[in-house]
Design a protein around this motif. Structure first.
Motif, PDB file in Angstrom:
ATOM      1  N   GLN A  32       0.814  -1.222   0.000  1.00 46.97           N
ATOM      2  CA  GLN A  32       0.000   0.000   0.000  1.00 46.97           C
ATOM      3  C   GLN A  32       0.849   1.274   0.000  1.00 46.97           C
ATOM      4  N   THR A  33       0.392   2.274  -0.750  1.00 54.69           N
ATOM      5  CA  THR A  33       1.069   3.573  -0.792  1.00 54.69           C
ATOM      6  C   THR A  33       0.846   4.322   0.523  1.00 54.69           C
ATOM      7  N   TYR A  34      -0.278   4.086   1.180  1.00 52.95           N
ATOM      8  CA  TYR A  34      -0.563   4.705   2.481  1.00 52.95           C
ATOM      9  C   TYR A  34      -0.060   3.764   3.570  1.00 52.95           C
ATOM     10  N   LYS A  35       0.844   4.254   4.413  1.00 51.61           N
ATOM     11  CA  LYS A  35       1.570   3.357   5.322  1.00 51.61           C
ATOM     12  C   LYS A  35       1.047   3.325   6.758  1.00 51.61           C
ATOM     13  N   ASP A  36       0.203   4.270   7.144  1.00 49.21           N
ATOM     14  CA  ASP A  36      -0.205   4.324   8.545  1.00 49.21           C
ATOM     15  C   ASP A  36      -1.431   3.435   8.786  1.00 49.21           C
ATOM     16  N   TYR A  37      -1.172   2.145   8.814  1.00 51.17           N
ATOM     17  CA  TYR A  37      -2.254   1.181   9.027  1.00 51.17           C
ATOM     18  C   TYR A  37      -1.776   0.062   9.935  1.00 51.17           C
ATOM     19  N   GLU A  38      -2.741  -0.617  10.551  1.00 51.29           N
ATOM     20  CA  GLU A  38      -2.450  -1.870  11.249  1.00 51.29           C
ATOM     21  C   GLU A  38      -3.296  -2.941  10.572  1.00 51.29           C
ATOM     22  N   LEU A  39      -2.745  -4.138  10.516  1.00 49.89           N
ATOM     23  CA  LEU A  39      -3.465  -5.264   9.931  1.00 49.89           C
ATOM     24  C   LEU A  39      -3.757  -6.267  11.035  1.00 49.89           C
ATOM     25  N   LEU A  40      -5.048  -6.533  11.253  1.00 55.10           N
ATOM     26  CA  LEU A  40      -5.467  -7.532  12.241  1.00 55.10           C
ATOM     27  C   LEU A  40      -5.850  -8.815  11.509  1.00 55.10           C
ATOM     28  N   LEU A  41      -5.026  -9.837  11.689  1.00 54.29           N
ATOM     29  CA  LEU A  41      -5.305 -11.154  11.104  1.00 54.29           C
ATOM     30  C   LEU A  41      -5.862 -12.025  12.222  1.00 54.29           C
ATOM     31  N   ILE A  42      -7.148 -12.351  12.125  1.00 53.52           N
ATOM     32  CA  ILE A  42      -7.795 -13.110  13.206  1.00 53.52           C
ATOM     33  C   ILE A  42      -8.127 -14.509  12.699  1.00 53.52           C
ATOM     34  N   ASP A  43      -7.341 -15.474  13.147  1.00 49.34           N
ATOM     35  CA  ASP A  43      -7.586 -16.857  12.733  1.00 49.34           C
ATOM     36  C   ASP A  43      -8.770 -17.413  13.522  1.00 49.34           C
ATOM     37  N   ASP A  44      -9.801 -17.826  12.789  1.00 49.68           N
ATOM     38  CA  ASP A  44     -11.047 -18.263  13.405  1.00 49.68           C
ATOM     39  C   ASP A  44     -11.116 -19.791  13.485  1.00 49.68           C
ATOM     40  N   GLY A  45     -10.131 -20.369  14.174  1.00 52.33           N
ATOM     41  CA  GLY A  45     -10.128 -21.819  14.375  1.00 52.33           C
ATOM     42  C   GLY A  45      -9.940 -22.613  13.094  1.00 52.33           C
ATOM     43  N   SER A  46      -9.032 -22.150  12.225  1.00 57.07           N
ATOM     44  CA  SER A  46      -8.774 -22.870  10.960  1.00 57.07           C
ATOM     45  C   SER A  46      -8.328 -24.299  11.223  1.00 57.07           C
ATOM     46  N   THR A  47      -8.720 -25.202  10.318  1.00 51.37           N
ATOM     47  CA  THR A  47      -8.312 -26.609  10.453  1.00 51.37           C
ATOM     48  C   THR A  47      -7.197 -26.954   9.458  1.00 51.37           C
ATOM     49  N   ASP A  48      -6.771 -25.961   8.659  1.00 45.88           N
ATOM     50  CA  ASP A  48      -5.631 -26.181   7.751  1.00 45.88           C
ATOM     51  C   ASP A  48      -4.405 -25.442   8.321  1.00 45.88           C
ATOM     52  N   ASN A  49      -3.457 -25.064   7.473  1.00 43.49           N
ATOM     53  CA  ASN A  49      -2.230 -24.413   7.948  1.00 43.49           C
ATOM     54  C   ASN A  49      -2.294 -22.888   7.975  1.00 43.49           C
ATOM     55  N   SER A  50      -3.492 -22.323   7.939  1.00 45.15           N
ATOM     56  CA  SER A  50      -3.634 -20.862   7.890  1.00 45.15           C
ATOM     57  C   SER A  50      -2.868 -20.153   9.010  1.00 45.15           C
ATOM     58  N   LEU A  51      -3.014 -20.644  10.244  1.00 46.60           N
ATOM     59  CA  LEU A  51      -2.368 -19.985  11.381  1.00 46.60           C
ATOM     60  C   LEU A  51      -0.851 -20.003  11.231  1.00 46.60           C
ATOM     61  N   LYS A  52      -0.336 -21.127  10.783  1.00 44.76           N
ATOM     62  CA  LYS A  52       1.110 -21.263  10.560  1.00 44.76           C
ATOM     63  C   LYS A  52       1.582 -20.261   9.491  1.00 44.76           C
ATOM     64  N   VAL A  53       0.795 -20.119   8.440  1.00 45.45           N
ATOM     65  CA  VAL A  53       1.137 -19.200   7.341  1.00 45.45           C
ATOM     66  C   VAL A  53       1.149 -17.757   7.847  1.00 45.45           C
ATOM     67  N   ILE A  54       0.112 -17.353   8.579  1.00 41.80           N
ATOM     68  CA  ILE A  54       0.052 -15.942   8.991  1.00 41.80           C
ATOM     69  C   ILE A  54       1.067 -15.608  10.085  1.00 41.80           C
ATOM     70  N   LYS A  55       1.491 -16.613  10.853  1.00 40.34           N
ATOM     71  CA  LYS A  55       2.494 -16.363  11.898  1.00 40.34           C
ATOM     72  C   LYS A  55       3.831 -15.923  11.310  1.00 40.34           C
ATOM     73  N   LYS A  56       4.046 -16.208  10.017  1.00 35.86           N
ATOM     74  CA  LYS A  56       5.284 -15.768   9.350  1.00 35.86           C
ATOM     75  C   LYS A  56       5.372 -14.250   9.266  1.00 35.86           C
ATOM     76  N   TYR A  57       4.219 -13.574   9.427  1.00 33.07           N
ATOM     77  CA  TYR A  57       4.173 -12.112   9.278  1.00 33.07           C
ATOM     78  C   TYR A  57       4.309 -11.381  10.612  1.00 33.07           C
ATOM     79  N   ARG A  58       4.651 -12.138  11.668  1.00 36.04           N
ATOM     80  CA  ARG A  58       4.794 -11.515  12.995  1.00 36.04           C
ATOM     81  C   ARG A  58       5.925 -10.497  13.039  1.00 36.04           C
ATOM     82  N   LYS A  59       6.863 -10.617  12.094  1.00 33.02           N
ATOM     83  CA  LYS A  59       8.025  -9.697  12.097  1.00 33.02           C
ATOM     84  C   LYS A  59       7.617  -8.264  11.751  1.00 33.02           C
ATOM     85  N   TYR A  60       6.448  -8.075  11.163  1.00 36.70           N
ATOM     86  CA  TYR A  60       5.986  -6.721  10.812  1.00 36.70           C
ATOM     87  C   TYR A  60       5.326  -6.079  12.032  1.00 36.70           C
TER      88      TYR A  60
END
Length: 208
Positions: A32-60
């Protein structure tokens, strides 16, 4: 002009069994060109690897990852509104993606017009990235009823909280209720002729 505004935007994404699509979605937000944002990724009890995938973005620093037992999309979006620290709220579905100026276009309009809600158009895109349909809104009263989804729009957070506007917990149609409730309280709604939301034609989704 845009960087003089610098109000924070909270983007809320309920994540459920989206291991194949969520990275494209997040990647479009990071560009995004506009940088002042927060992204809330809320895993709703996924049964696949979604949580594992989104945890890779914790560094941001501006990405927050929450997880919960499965409660459904309405509960999850409502939780996102409560957890959000931004001045404005945007919702994105976990299999969709946005153009790089998406936040900028909405925040420029909402600030300039001092609106409660800004609504824009969308493209319907399939797995081959082919555009199946494009909905560009004209500035009329009826435009707000053409797209009654949580996405392709921006809400002022204090407007939502002050009027207790929430999604009601039902499997389908919770977004129509939310928007009609918001419209009934909103003195100022702005329609943009801009199209920057890409709605993925997912054959397995609830709406399909």
């Amino acid at each position: 002009i845009i960087y003089m505004i610098m109000k924070k935007v909270s983007i809320i994404i309920p994540v459920y069994n989206a291991e194949k699509t969520i990275e494209k979605c997040i990647s479009s937000i990071l560009k995004q060109t506009y940088k002042d944002y927060e992204l809330l990724l809320i895993d709703d009890g996924s049964t696949d690897n979604s949580l594992k995938v989104i945890k890779k973005y914790r560094k941001y620093k501006n990405i927050r990852i929450l997880n919960q037992e499965n409660h459904g999309v309405a509960y999850t979006r409502n939780r996102g509104i409560k957890e959000a620290t931004g001045d404005y709220i945007m919702f994105i579905d976990n299999d969709d993606f946005i153009d790089s100026d998406y936040i900028e276009q909405h925040i420029t309009a909402i600030s300039k017009e001092n609106s409660d809600i800004v609504i824009s158009g969308y493209r319907r895109i399939n797995i081959e990235n082919k555009i199946l349909h494009e909905e560009k809104l004209r500035d009329t009263y009826w435009a707000r009823f053409i797209i009654i989804t949580p996405w392709a729009r921006m809400f002022r957070k204090d407007f939502l909280l002050k009027n207790n506007i929430e999604f009601f917990s039902y499997g389908i149609g919770e977004d129509i209720y939310f928007n009609l409730l918001a419209y009934s309280f909103a003195p100022k709604i702005t329609i943009l002729s801009y199209v920057g939301y890409n709605w993925f034609f997912n054959t397995k989704s609830v709406s399909n």
